[in-house]
Design an enzyme around this catalytic site. Structure first.
Site, PDB file in Angstrom:
ATOM      1  N   HIS A  85      63.654 -83.723  -7.975  1.00 37.78           N
ATOM      2  CA  HIS A  85      63.681 -84.895  -8.335  1.00 37.78           C
ATOM      3  C   HIS A  85      62.099 -85.313  -8.509  1.00 37.78           C
ATOM      4  O   HIS A  85      61.449 -85.838  -7.701  1.00 37.78           O
ATOM      5  CB  HIS A  85      63.964 -85.863  -7.008  1.00 37.78           C
ATOM      6  CG  HIS A  85      64.059 -87.337  -7.241  1.00 37.78           C
ATOM      7  ND1 HIS A  85      63.241 -88.049  -8.080  1.00 37.78           N
ATOM      8  CD2 HIS A  85      65.114 -88.260  -6.897  1.00 37.78           C
ATOM      9  CE1 HIS A  85      63.474 -89.266  -8.108  1.00 37.78           C
ATOM     10  NE2 HIS A  85      64.611 -89.491  -7.577  1.00 37.78           N
ATOM     11  N   GLU A 105      63.457 -85.371 -14.116  1.00 40.39           N
ATOM     12  CA  GLU A 105      64.122 -84.571 -13.205  1.00 40.39           C
ATOM     13  C   GLU A 105      65.539 -83.685 -13.863  1.00 40.39           C
ATOM     14  O   GLU A 105      66.274 -83.960 -14.466  1.00 40.39           O
ATOM     15  CB  GLU A 105      65.106 -85.432 -12.072  1.00 40.39           C
ATOM     16  CG  GLU A 105      64.028 -86.616 -11.914  1.00 40.39           C
ATOM     17  CD  GLU A 105      64.724 -87.714 -10.993  1.00 40.39           C
ATOM     18  OE1 GLU A 105      65.761 -87.611 -10.655  1.00 40.39           O
ATOM     19  OE2 GLU A 105      64.314 -88.971 -11.039  1.00 40.39           O
TER      20      GLU A 105
END
Length: 314
Positions: free
Chosen positions: A187, A290
């Site tokens: 992330h 991500e």
């Protein structure tokens, strides 16, 4: 007595600079640097990469000025790890788990360093690199979620610092006797000067799940951000992806076994609801691109899943 043929002195080779690794006094962070000046810092809480700087000191990662770095909450920024679920889940084994799973809010173990490592990803930094390894297993969880009590796992997370790139890779092992399903994601919050000057290339004409507007869509050109964006793209790992800033590549991505890419920016209104996101205009200073596997993976007993990314900073 002088000898006519005195042997010459053995030359002393100069000491070759080597990567340096240090652990903070409270054992909460690991920092590594190369002789050329590049550096990386990893918080053991979540094995979250907090900083990645170039030789000239330019920071490549965004971390909120209000991020919790004391282990009380997942870090807002850097590279938090998503496992075993991404977002709210209807999967029976993970439906009761916190959003984005428990890996990013667990204390990891620092397993050690190695240098001059050859990467499994193409065009790696070779000898001009240092690799940091971190580990997490079900036995290390402070409280095993009831949904996960029947599963056993071991994860090795490797962060490799190169001269102009950073590699982050995961090896997830099923050490138990029961198969389990999982999702995983890196992330990443990439630091930029201004979101208005940024686009993401390599995802043109790729269908995406639009988590803001709903449905599946696609765009013909590079992605730009002028409102809240939350999209999931399923794209072949061989596809090159880049973050472009002011018409020049800022970051380039190489992926291994990570077929999904999430592009996220909360924009103005959603930013106001996030108490740990600051300053007020923080949404202008980062874009999340991500890489991961939002698609569900089944890991059979005794098997290992591996995946990773290499990011080149330009």
């Amino acid at each position: 007595m002088e000898r006519s043929n005195k042997p010459s002195a053995i030359p002393v080779s100069p000491t070759i600079p080597t990567p340096q690794v240090s652990i903070s006094e409270d054992n909460s962070r690991v920092t590594a640097s190369l002789p050329t000046g590049e550096s990386v810092e990893v918080l053991l809480f979540g094995a979250t990469v907090l900083s990645w700087k170039t030789a000239k000191g330019k920071e490549n990662l965004f971390v909120s000025s209000k991020a919790h770095l004391d282990g009380s909450k997942a870090v807002r920024g850097g590279i938090p790890l998503v496992f075993p679920n991404f977002g709210p889940s209807s999967n029976k084994a993970t439906e009761g788990l916190p959003q984005h799973g428990f890996a990013r809010t667990s204390k990891w173990e620092y397993l050690g360093k190695s240098s001059s490592e050859s990467s499994t990803l193409p065009n790696s930094s070779g000898d001009s690199s240092v690799k940091l390894d971190f580990g997490l297993s079900n036995t290390m969880l402070d409280k095993i979620p009831s949904e996960w009590k029947d599963y056993q796992f071991g994860i090795t997370y490797s962060v490799t610092l190169g001269r102009d790139d950073l590699e982050t890779s995961l090896a997830i092992r099923n050490t138990g006797e029961k198969d389990f399903e999982f999702q995983t994601l890196l992330h990443s919050y990439w630091a930029i000067d201004n979101i208005s000057n940024v686009s993401v290339s390599g995802l043109e004409k790729v269908s995406f799940a639009d988590k803001v507007g709903g449905g599946n869509k696609e765009e013909s050109g590079a992605i730009t951000v002028s409102s809240e964006v939350d999209r999931v793209y399923h794209v072949d790992p061989s596809q090159e992806i880049a973050i472009i800033e002011k018409d020049k590549p800022r970051f380039e991505f190489t992926r291994d076994m990570l077929p999904d890419v999430v592009v996220w920016n909360p924009w103005i209104e959603k930013s106001k609801t996030m108490s740990d996101l600051a300053p007020e205009d923080a949404y202008k200073r980062f874009i999340c691109v991500e890489t991961g596997s939002v698609s569900w993976n089944t890991l059979e007993a005794g098997d290992t899943w591996e995946g990773g990314q290499r990011i080149k900073a330009l």
